[in-house]
Design an enzyme around this catalytic site. Structure first.
Site, PDB file in Angstrom:
ATOM      1  N   GLY A  46     -17.282  68.955 -20.031  1.00  6.20           N
ATOM      2  CA  GLY A  46     -16.138  68.739 -19.151  1.00  6.20           C
ATOM      3  C   GLY A  46     -15.639  67.319 -19.343  1.00  6.20           C
ATOM      4  O   GLY A  46     -16.373  66.466 -19.856  1.00  6.20           O
ATOM      5  N   GLN A  51     -11.575  59.468 -17.405  1.00  7.47           N
ATOM      6  CA  GLN A  51     -12.597  59.057 -18.384  1.00  7.47           C
ATOM      7  C   GLN A  51     -11.983  58.589 -19.699  1.00  7.47           C
ATOM      8  O   GLN A  51     -12.655  57.941 -20.503  1.00  7.47           O
ATOM      9  CB  GLN A  51     -13.606  60.195 -18.636  1.00  7.47           C
ATOM     10  CG  GLN A  51     -14.441  60.512 -17.395  1.00  7.47           C
ATOM     11  CD  GLN A  51     -15.426  61.629 -17.658  1.00  7.47           C
ATOM     12  OE1 GLN A  51     -15.094  62.798 -17.559  1.00  7.47           O
ATOM     13  NE2 GLN A  51     -16.651  61.276 -18.013  1.00  7.47           N
ATOM     14  N   CYS A 109     -23.368  62.451 -17.618  1.00 10.53           N
ATOM     15  CA  CYS A 109     -21.942  62.128 -17.592  1.00 10.53           C
ATOM     16  C   CYS A 109     -21.613  61.321 -18.840  1.00 10.53           C
ATOM     17  O   CYS A 109     -22.349  60.395 -19.192  1.00 10.53           O
ATOM     18  CB  CYS A 109     -21.614  61.313 -16.343  1.00 10.53           C
ATOM     19  SG  CYS A 109     -19.860  60.892 -16.213  1.00 10.53           S
ATOM     20  N   LEU A 110     -20.520  61.664 -19.490  1.00 13.63           N
ATOM     21  CA  LEU A 110     -20.117  60.947 -20.698  1.00 13.63           C
ATOM     22  C   LEU A 110     -19.793  59.483 -20.384  1.00 13.63           C
ATOM     23  O   LEU A 110     -19.820  58.649 -21.282  1.00 13.63           O
ATOM     24  CB  LEU A 110     -18.910  61.633 -21.344  1.00 13.63           C
ATOM     25  CG  LEU A 110     -19.186  63.054 -21.889  1.00 13.63           C
ATOM     26  CD1 LEU A 110     -17.891  63.713 -22.344  1.00 13.63           C
ATOM     27  CD2 LEU A 110     -20.203  63.022 -23.022  1.00 13.63           C
ATOM     28  N   HIS A 151     -18.400  68.082 -10.239  1.00 16.83           N
ATOM     29  CA  HIS A 151     -18.625  66.798 -10.929  1.00 16.83           C
ATOM     30  C   HIS A 151     -17.283  66.203 -11.379  1.00 16.83           C
ATOM     31  O   HIS A 151     -17.028  65.007 -11.216  1.00 16.83           O
ATOM     32  CB  HIS A 151     -19.564  67.048 -12.120  1.00 16.83           C
ATOM     33  CG  HIS A 151     -19.773  65.893 -13.050  1.00 16.83           C
ATOM     34  ND1 HIS A 151     -20.988  65.258 -13.200  1.00 16.83           N
ATOM     35  CD2 HIS A 151     -18.920  65.257 -13.912  1.00 16.83           C
ATOM     36  CE1 HIS A 151     -20.867  64.282 -14.089  1.00 16.83           C
ATOM     37  NE2 HIS A 151     -19.628  64.267 -14.548  1.00 16.83           N
ATOM     38  N   GLU A 152     -16.416  67.060 -11.930  1.00 16.23           N
ATOM     39  CA  GLU A 152     -15.115  66.578 -12.430  1.00 16.23           C
ATOM     40  C   GLU A 152     -14.191  66.190 -11.277  1.00 16.23           C
ATOM     41  O   GLU A 152     -13.469  65.185 -11.356  1.00 16.23           O
ATOM     42  CB  GLU A 152     -14.444  67.641 -13.298  1.00 16.23           C
ATOM     43  CG  GLU A 152     -15.246  68.121 -14.501  1.00 16.23           C
ATOM     44  CD  GLU A 152     -15.757  67.016 -15.401  1.00 16.23           C
ATOM     45  OE1 GLU A 152     -15.246  65.885 -15.314  1.00 16.23           O
ATOM     46  OE2 GLU A 152     -16.697  67.278 -16.171  1.00 16.23           O
ATOM     47  N   HIS A 155     -14.836  62.792 -10.184  1.00 17.71           N
ATOM     48  CA  HIS A 155     -14.180  61.773 -11.016  1.00 17.71           C
ATOM     49  C   HIS A 155     -12.761  61.503 -10.535  1.00 17.71           C
ATOM     50  O   HIS A 155     -12.307  60.362 -10.507  1.00 17.71           O
ATOM     51  CB  HIS A 155     -14.119  62.223 -12.482  1.00 17.71           C
ATOM     52  CG  HIS A 155     -15.371  61.981 -13.275  1.00 17.71           C
ATOM     53  ND1 HIS A 155     -15.930  60.724 -13.422  1.00 17.71           N
ATOM     54  CD2 HIS A 155     -16.165  62.820 -13.973  1.00 17.71           C
ATOM     55  CE1 HIS A 155     -17.016  60.812 -14.191  1.00 17.71           C
ATOM     56  NE2 HIS A 155     -17.185  62.084 -14.539  1.00 17.71           N
TER      57      HIS A 155
HETATM   58  O1  GNR Z   1     -21.123  66.933 -20.549  1.00 18.24           O
HETATM   59  C1  GNR Z   1     -21.392  66.943 -19.347  1.00 18.24           C
HETATM   60  N1  GNR Z   1     -22.479  67.637 -18.928  1.00 18.24           N
HETATM   61  C2  GNR Z   1     -22.750  67.895 -17.589  1.00 18.24           C
HETATM   62  C3  GNR Z   1     -23.994  68.384 -17.269  1.00 18.24           C
HETATM   63  C4  GNR Z   1     -24.305  68.685 -15.959  1.00 18.24           C
HETATM   64  C5  GNR Z   1     -23.383  68.478 -14.961  1.00 18.24           C
HETATM   65  C6  GNR Z   1     -22.146  67.966 -15.267  1.00 18.24           C
HETATM   66  C7  GNR Z   1     -21.826  67.690 -16.567  1.00 18.24           C
HETATM   67  S1  GNR Z   1     -20.258  67.085 -16.945  1.00 18.24           S
HETATM   68  C8  GNR Z   1     -20.593  66.160 -18.395  1.00 18.24           C
HETATM   69  C9  GNR Z   1     -19.310  65.635 -18.996  1.00 18.24           C
HETATM   70  C10 GNR Z   1     -18.690  64.639 -18.057  1.00 18.24           C
HETATM   71  O2  GNR Z   1     -19.072  63.527 -17.896  1.00 18.24           O
HETATM   72  N2  GNR Z   1     -17.698  65.083 -17.329  1.00 18.24           N
HETATM   73  O3  GNR Z   1     -17.127  64.284 -16.417  1.00 18.24           O
HETATM   74 NI    NI Z   2     -18.691  62.900 -15.814  1.00 22.10          NI
END
Ligand code: GNR
Ligand code: NI
Length: 187
Positions: A46, A51, A109-110, A151-152, A155
């Site tokens: 995601g 980001q 998270c990236l 999670h997104e 952000h």
């Molecule tokens: O790549 C991602 N893996 C992930 C694993 C578990 C819960 C959420 C994520 S999102 C993350 C990519 C990212 O940072 N998205 O904002």
């Molecule tokens: Ni993230």
């Protein structure tokens, strides 16, 4: 289409609240195409626009399980806007319902590379959003989809998963990130 640089904690942009998209235009779609390419390049499932430094309420996602297909897709990402390939686009996503039931998922998270920890969130949710074509959609989410969309959405509201850990764990991770930054500076 191009891969854009991903910003990382403690970049203050990650704490800002992103602005709603007024209309889904070709420009919006070009940004979403870049986001998909960036997400695949980084092997993420995601990505929120902030980001890549763009403060708009846009998310792209691909939670399809097999990573080989992902690699394959990365080779073919010039085929933009393919929704039947597992890519999902969320413009102005809103959670319209969340379950009482919660689950724990080990998140990464990236923008916080190298750190993973369990986060508790509602196990199911319903999300309203505009799709790639600007058409309103509402879907029920559970499992990884529910976790990832929350999670997104965080952000878009200036929150990273570290903010949902205990203060102690968060401080420990931030300390390691700052030390790694310092070490990189002197090197
Ligand atoms: O790549 C991602 N893996 C992930 C694993 C578990 C819960 C959420 C994520 S999102 C993350 C990519 C990212 O940072 N998205 O904002
Ligand atoms: Ni993230």
């Amino acid at each position: 289409m191009s891969v854009r640089p991903i910003i990382e904690v403690p970049n203050p942009l990650l704490k800002t609240i992103s602005t709603p998209v007024e209309a889904v235009t070709d420009e919006t779609r070009a940004l979403m195409d870049d986001m998909v390419e960036t997400m695949y390049d980084a092997n993420g499932i995601g990505l929120a626009a902030i980001q890549v430094g763009v403060s708009q309420r846009i998310v792209v996602m691909d939670i399809s399980p097999d990573s080989e297909a992902q690699d394959d897709k990365a080779e073919r990402y010039d085929l933009s806007g393919l929704e039947d390939e597992g890519v999902r686009y969320f413009v102005n996503p809103e959670i319209t319902w969340a379950s009482e039931e919660t689950n724990n998922y080990q998140e990464g998270c990236l923008s916080v590379p190298g750190f993973y920890d369990d986060v508790e969130r509602p196990a199911q949710c319903r999300v309203k959003f505009l799709d790639y074509h600007g058409v309103e959609q509402e879907i029920d989410c559970d499992g990884l989809l529910a976790t990832c969309i929350q999670h997104e959405l965080d952000h878009l509201n200036g929150i990273v998963f570290l903010d949902r850990l205990s203060r102690l764990k968060r401080q420990m991770i931030l300390k390691k990130i700052r030390k790694a930054e310092r070490d990189a500076d002197v090197a």
